[in-house]
Write an enzyme that holds these catalytic residues in place. Sequence first.
Site, PDB file in Angstrom:
ATOM      1  N   PRO A  40       0.833  -1.209   0.000  1.00  0.00           N
ATOM      2  CA  PRO A  40       0.000   0.000   0.000  1.00  0.00           C
ATOM      3  C   PRO A  40       0.865   1.254   0.000  1.00  0.00           C
ATOM      4  O   PRO A  40       1.846   1.344   0.739  1.00  0.00           O
ATOM      5  CB  PRO A  40      -0.792  -0.117   1.301  1.00  0.00           C
ATOM      6  CG  PRO A  40       0.044  -1.003   2.179  1.00  0.00           C
ATOM      7  CD  PRO A  40       0.723  -1.960   1.261  1.00  0.00           C
TER       8      PRO A  40
ATOM      9  N   GLN B 117      -6.637  -1.474   1.738  1.00  0.00           N
ATOM     10  CA  GLN B 117      -6.061  -1.205   3.047  1.00  0.00           C
ATOM     11  C   GLN B 117      -6.935  -0.186   3.765  1.00  0.00           C
ATOM     12  O   GLN B 117      -7.161   0.916   3.264  1.00  0.00           O
ATOM     13  CB  GLN B 117      -4.631  -0.670   2.964  1.00  0.00           C
ATOM     14  CG  GLN B 117      -4.013  -0.604   4.363  1.00  0.00           C
ATOM     15  CD  GLN B 117      -2.725   0.167   4.453  1.00  0.00           C
ATOM     16  OE1 GLN B 117      -2.711   1.357   4.199  1.00  0.00           O
ATOM     17  NE2 GLN B 117      -1.656  -0.512   4.818  1.00  0.00           N
TER      18      GLN B 117
ATOM     19  N   TYR C 158      -0.347   5.202  12.836  1.00  0.00           N
ATOM     20  CA  TYR C 158      -1.762   5.536  12.712  1.00  0.00           C
ATOM     21  C   TYR C 158      -2.549   4.904  13.871  1.00  0.00           C
ATOM     22  O   TYR C 158      -1.958   4.431  14.835  1.00  0.00           O
ATOM     23  CB  TYR C 158      -2.258   5.153  11.328  1.00  0.00           C
ATOM     24  CG  TYR C 158      -1.510   5.918  10.254  1.00  0.00           C
ATOM     25  CD1 TYR C 158      -1.657   7.305  10.134  1.00  0.00           C
ATOM     26  CD2 TYR C 158      -0.610   5.289   9.400  1.00  0.00           C
ATOM     27  CE1 TYR C 158      -0.945   8.021   9.182  1.00  0.00           C
ATOM     28  CE2 TYR C 158       0.108   6.000   8.444  1.00  0.00           C
ATOM     29  CZ  TYR C 158      -0.060   7.369   8.348  1.00  0.00           C
ATOM     30  OH  TYR C 158       0.659   8.090   7.424  1.00  0.00           O
TER      31      TYR C 158
ATOM     32  N   ARG D   9      -1.384  -5.054   8.686  1.00  0.00           N
ATOM     33  CA  ARG D   9      -0.003  -4.607   8.499  1.00  0.00           C
ATOM     34  C   ARG D   9       0.532  -4.040   9.815  1.00  0.00           C
ATOM     35  O   ARG D   9      -0.164  -3.280  10.494  1.00  0.00           O
ATOM     36  CB  ARG D   9       0.075  -3.544   7.405  1.00  0.00           C
ATOM     37  CG  ARG D   9       1.519  -3.283   6.935  1.00  0.00           C
ATOM     38  CD  ARG D   9       1.582  -2.285   5.816  1.00  0.00           C
ATOM     39  NE  ARG D   9       2.786  -2.512   5.011  1.00  0.00           N
ATOM     40  CZ  ARG D   9       3.437  -1.558   4.352  1.00  0.00           C
ATOM     41  NH1 ARG D   9       3.017  -0.307   4.415  1.00  0.00           N
ATOM     42  NH2 ARG D   9       4.493  -1.842   3.632  1.00  0.00           N
TER      43      ARG D   9
ATOM     44  N   GLY E 298       7.087  -1.740  -2.493  1.00  0.00           N
ATOM     45  CA  GLY E 298       6.430  -0.456  -2.610  1.00  0.00           C
ATOM     46  C   GLY E 298       6.896   0.311  -3.823  1.00  0.00           C
ATOM     47  O   GLY E 298       6.311   0.227  -4.896  1.00  0.00           O
TER      48      GLY E 298
END
Length: 357
Positions: free
Chosen positions: A23, A98, A177, A224, A312
């Site tokens: 992601p 995600q 997060y 994740r 990525g």
Amino acid sequence: MTTLFDSYRLGELTLPNRTVMAPMTRVRAAAGGLATPSMATYYAQRATAGLIVSEGVQPSLIGQSNPGTPGLHTDEQVASWRPVTAAVHTNGGRIFAQIMHGGRVSHPETTGTVPVGPSAVAAVGEVFTPSGPQSAPTPRALDTSEVPEQAESYALAARRAIDAGFDGVELHGANGYLISQFLSSNANLRTDRYGGSVANRVRFAVEAVSATVEAIGAARTGIRLSPGATFWGVEETDAPELYQALLAELARLEIAYVHFEATIDEEILVELRRAWPGTFMVNPTLPMGPKQAGRAEADHWLGLGADLISFGRGFLANPDLVERLRTGLPIAPVDEATFYQGGDAGYLTYPSYQHAA
């Protein structure tokens, strides 16, 4: 010996290879958090990946971290994602959404409301806002009675993701997060059942995953994680114990996979691999770090027991990354100036490898 190009059974899906598109935030959604035709092209171009994991998608308005990111909390957003997932499937691919709740990594200019977090502790650094970077504000600490609603928001978004045609979801429990904030020993200063001890600090993550499993099934649910990482100022003073405890709880749910970033010593990640009974995915280099993952790093981790390898920046600049890795073709570099600028330049303009005539 396992290779990057062997097929793999993930839940109800058969992946044709073990490469995963990680992601990556691209902030190219339309107003209202809508997916766009350009996003359909972008993901479809990369459908040779064994699995695509989308950019972070907010599960609610209060969960939005950055302006220009897509959501999965309105009917209009669901409808906008359907052409994206259809384009990936038409090109033979598989895609998970995600689900990313920013928690304290947000700003009132972006969402219209004060961000929430486990405690009233501001993130370290500047956050993106519609008027430019600004210092991260102090979030409002969630009341104990409000925490389950935030955990449930992942499940509500997961239902919408399946309705939009996604094959499953990955909960963003990494990189500072909301889930990562609850796991943290300095962003989470709570004294209720969600704070303090390791058992309490993993509770929010487990509740969010449990709700999602109940909503769409374990085979469609991954998470994740970034053990020991310090993104946005989070700290985990007890990372090995913390993640061993979290994996023990998640193992009971039999989810599709755990997706680890290489944010802690390799020896600790190997121990976590040994502790996890299911599919183990690794992003083998530090996200946004100086080194970009390639075939050597992938083979190294497959040798250490990883089942899937996520890339990525490699996928960002190389829509045909799988073929380049398979045949040893050069990996094109990324243009960092175009990461978050919007538009199709640096988004749809990276070509597949052009063989000389």
